[in-house]
Design a protein around this motif. Structure first.
Motif, PDB file in Angstrom:
ATOM      1  N   SER A   1      59.290  98.902  35.430  1.00 26.62           N
ATOM      2  CA  SER A   1      60.736  98.969  35.347  1.00 26.62           C
ATOM      3  C   SER A   1      61.094  98.362  34.003  1.00 26.62           C
ATOM      4  N   LEU A   2      61.925  99.078  33.213  1.00 27.75           N
ATOM      5  CA  LEU A   2      62.276  98.551  31.897  1.00 27.75           C
ATOM      6  C   LEU A   2      63.643  99.024  31.451  1.00 27.75           C
ATOM      7  N   HIS A   3      64.196  98.251  30.536  1.00 22.76           N
ATOM      8  CA  HIS A   3      65.426  98.661  29.851  1.00 22.76           C
ATOM      9  C   HIS A   3      65.014  99.236  28.508  1.00 22.76           C
ATOM     10  N   TYR A   4      65.782 100.199  28.029  1.00 21.72           N
ATOM     11  CA  TYR A   4      65.467 100.828  26.748  1.00 21.72           C
ATOM     12  C   TYR A   4      66.747 101.246  26.048  1.00 21.72           C
ATOM     13  N   LYS A   5      66.624 101.397  24.747  1.00 24.02           N
ATOM     14  CA  LYS A   5      67.682 102.016  23.948  1.00 24.02           C
ATOM     15  C   LYS A   5      66.983 102.980  23.014  1.00 24.02           C
TER      16      LYS A   5
END
Length: 145
Positions: free
Chosen positions: A11-15
């Motif tokens: 699970s990760l946040h990205y831009k």
């Protein structure tokens, strides 16, 4: 501390942005991204980048087209006579249009609008582009957990 390996669910946040810094996608819009490494559900360069990451770790990566959405293919430009288009379609360059045929849906981008025909682009909108992603790994769920 655990590191991401093939088969782990992460699970990760990205831009995601283009090389000029223009953002095209972000997990802020639709929440954290969850996927299983090695299943091919995300582009290869993205999958490779998370291998070895630890929870809480951040990373900025640059993904070339070959490890992203592939090169642009000029053969995927399709010219359709305006008479063959739905009468309620008023095509504008850059517009995304969905066509359905035989239970298959196809997303096309209007590339050119002429007097008698419209050129549609069946390439993925990110094909041929170098992509930059900022990643923050939130969690690792090991295979079998």
């Amino acid at each position: 501390m655990k590191k991401v390996k093939e088969g782990d669910s992460v699970s990760l946040h990205y831009k995601g942005s283009y090389e000029d810094g223009t953002v095209f996608d972000s997990s802020e819009t639709h929440g954290a991204l969850k996927f299983t490494v090695g299943k091919g559900t995300v582009i290869p360069g993205f999958e490779e980048a998370v291998l070895g990451m630890k929870p809480g770790e951040t990373k900025t990566i640059t993904i070339p087209p070959e490890k992203g959405y592939g090169p642009r293919n000029e053969e995927l430009l399709i010219e359709i006579d305006k008479k063959e288009l739905p009468p309620d379609l008023d095509p504008v360059v850059g517009q995304r249009v969905e066509f359905s045929k035989d239970k298959q849906r196809l997303q096309l981008t209007v590339a050119e609008v002429g007097d008698d025909a419209v050129v549609f682009d069946a390439n993925h909108p990110l094909a041929g582009k170098t992509l930059v992603f900022e990643l923050l790994l939130l969690e690792i769920e090991e295979e079998g957990e």
